[in-house]
Design an enzyme around this catalytic site. Sequence first.
Site, PDB file in Angstrom:
ATOM      1  N   HIS A 278      40.032 -17.827 -29.460  1.00 48.23           N
ATOM      2  CA  HIS A 278      41.158 -18.564 -28.893  1.00 48.23           C
ATOM      3  C   HIS A 278      42.464 -18.246 -29.616  1.00 48.23           C
ATOM      4  O   HIS A 278      43.463 -17.904 -28.980  1.00 48.23           O
ATOM      5  CB  HIS A 278      40.886 -20.066 -28.971  1.00 48.23           C
ATOM      6  CG  HIS A 278      42.019 -20.890 -28.457  1.00 48.23           C
ATOM      7  ND1 HIS A 278      42.173 -21.188 -27.112  1.00 48.23           N
ATOM      8  CD2 HIS A 278      43.082 -21.462 -29.089  1.00 48.23           C
ATOM      9  CE1 HIS A 278      43.271 -21.902 -26.949  1.00 48.23           C
ATOM     10  NE2 HIS A 278      43.844 -22.092 -28.136  1.00 48.23           N
ATOM     11  N   HIS A 293      47.838 -15.851 -30.374  1.00 49.33           N
ATOM     12  CA  HIS A 293      48.995 -16.000 -31.252  1.00 49.33           C
ATOM     13  C   HIS A 293      49.044 -14.926 -32.335  1.00 49.33           C
ATOM     14  O   HIS A 293      49.629 -15.164 -33.404  1.00 49.33           O
ATOM     15  CB  HIS A 293      48.982 -17.388 -31.902  1.00 49.33           C
ATOM     16  CG  HIS A 293      49.136 -18.499 -30.921  1.00 49.33           C
ATOM     17  ND1 HIS A 293      50.350 -18.870 -30.403  1.00 49.33           N
ATOM     18  CD2 HIS A 293      48.214 -19.318 -30.341  1.00 49.33           C
ATOM     19  CE1 HIS A 293      50.192 -19.874 -29.562  1.00 49.33           C
ATOM     20  NE2 HIS A 293      48.903 -20.150 -29.498  1.00 49.33           N
ATOM     21  N   LYS A 344      51.812 -16.692 -19.894  1.00 43.62           N
ATOM     22  CA  LYS A 344      51.904 -17.557 -21.071  1.00 43.62           C
ATOM     23  C   LYS A 344      53.375 -17.942 -21.173  1.00 43.62           C
ATOM     24  O   LYS A 344      54.209 -17.153 -21.611  1.00 43.62           O
ATOM     25  CB  LYS A 344      51.460 -16.812 -22.330  1.00 43.62           C
ATOM     26  CG  LYS A 344      51.637 -17.596 -23.635  1.00 43.62           C
ATOM     27  CD  LYS A 344      50.438 -18.454 -23.931  1.00 43.62           C
ATOM     28  CE  LYS A 344      50.529 -19.077 -25.318  1.00 43.62           C
ATOM     29  NZ  LYS A 344      49.395 -19.939 -25.640  1.00 43.62           N
TER      30      LYS A 344
END
Length: 425
Positions: A278, A293, A344
């Site tokens: 994730h 990220h 995103k």
Amino acid sequence: LRWAALMTTMAEVPPCYLAGLRKGLMAELAFINASLRQAKFPSESQMITYLENLCAKILTFTQKPGMKIVGDRINEAFKDISWDFETRQPMGNAPNLQNLQAWLNDLIRRHFPSQQPPVQERKASVTPTTHELQDFKLACERLWLLDVQRCQPGVDYAVNMQKGKNSSWHKGDLAPDPLFRWVKDEVFERETFKHFISLLDNYEAHTGNAEVVTKEEKDEEDSFLKAVIETPIGQYLYQYLLKKQKVKSESDLKIFLQNMWFKLYSREVRGDSSPFEHVFVGEIRDGSVIGMHNWIQLFHEERNGKFDYAGYIKPRRRGTNSLKSGLDEEQLITIQFEWNGYLKPKGTSFVGASPEFELALYTLCHLFGQEDIDLTLGSYSVLIKNHKLKNGSIGSIYPEEGMLTEDEAATRIQSQVRRKRCNGR
């Protein structure tokens, strides 16, 4: 004062903070020297804004434990250019660029000379201090100083930020060109980087599809964690968790990290996700990108034609020199993009950070922090968002740009007023 005389009253000053402050001042001096060579002279309003930001950056170091004496000396030094360090306000006319260059040269020469006692020449220690064990946020700051493998903009890589958006609500592609201009191949030959990249193709992008972990993939996870533990950051993390009685040995640390980051859990079906997937790789759920990220993954997917950069979200503050016109040297960026055709709207990532830094940072924040964790990492004010699942696992953890303090908000308003006045002349 000579360094030796200064150090007689600075026995408690942490060497790593002094080294970090000197490095930052040297970077400011290099920028000023380049501006003079290129005959780029700021207006008075720009110079005042620059000095306000310079004070804010210095304060991130002088407000740390044991650094008060350094702050006092710098406070006195700023008076030589008619500037009040504490209030971040001019006491007279702002200095011109030549005067600022001479003053900064003198400040570094007198208080931060390159020839320091042997204790100052050591690298940042991998042994946590009492202060750091009492406050994990100080430990996170130490991780930043220990990140010897952090890549430098313009040296190891280059980005092209292009146009920015006021918020994530602003849709549309404002960036016709890729985010990354280039990254040196040798960066990915470093041990932790090399093993990190081997993990990126181990996952199903869409949630709802159970992951199947092969022996080869387990071996890749094992090799990555071994490489992380061998780094200065890994050794510091080990010492920290050892003293906190979380682990008993380095092999215990590897198992601890394996369970924290790679153990599968459910987002939609059993075993369809993990914290590592994730946070670092990214997932697609309900038609949107979640997580993702990590700058290495962004570069990797852009190079493979799966990542489409759409522009950055304008920052509240600058981590790099405020006189620079672009954001290409910022190492904390918030951007909008599409991955595999899914949007995103807003995602923040460190750029250039090593895999071991991010893994260790998020590990400490998850173990010892609440949901919102305010940090100062180098010249960056960072908010770590730490979302825990009901069973205590990492649901998501990622950086955001820190909120402006009351002083910074007031300074920004004052700068805007001055700018309007100057433009109206």
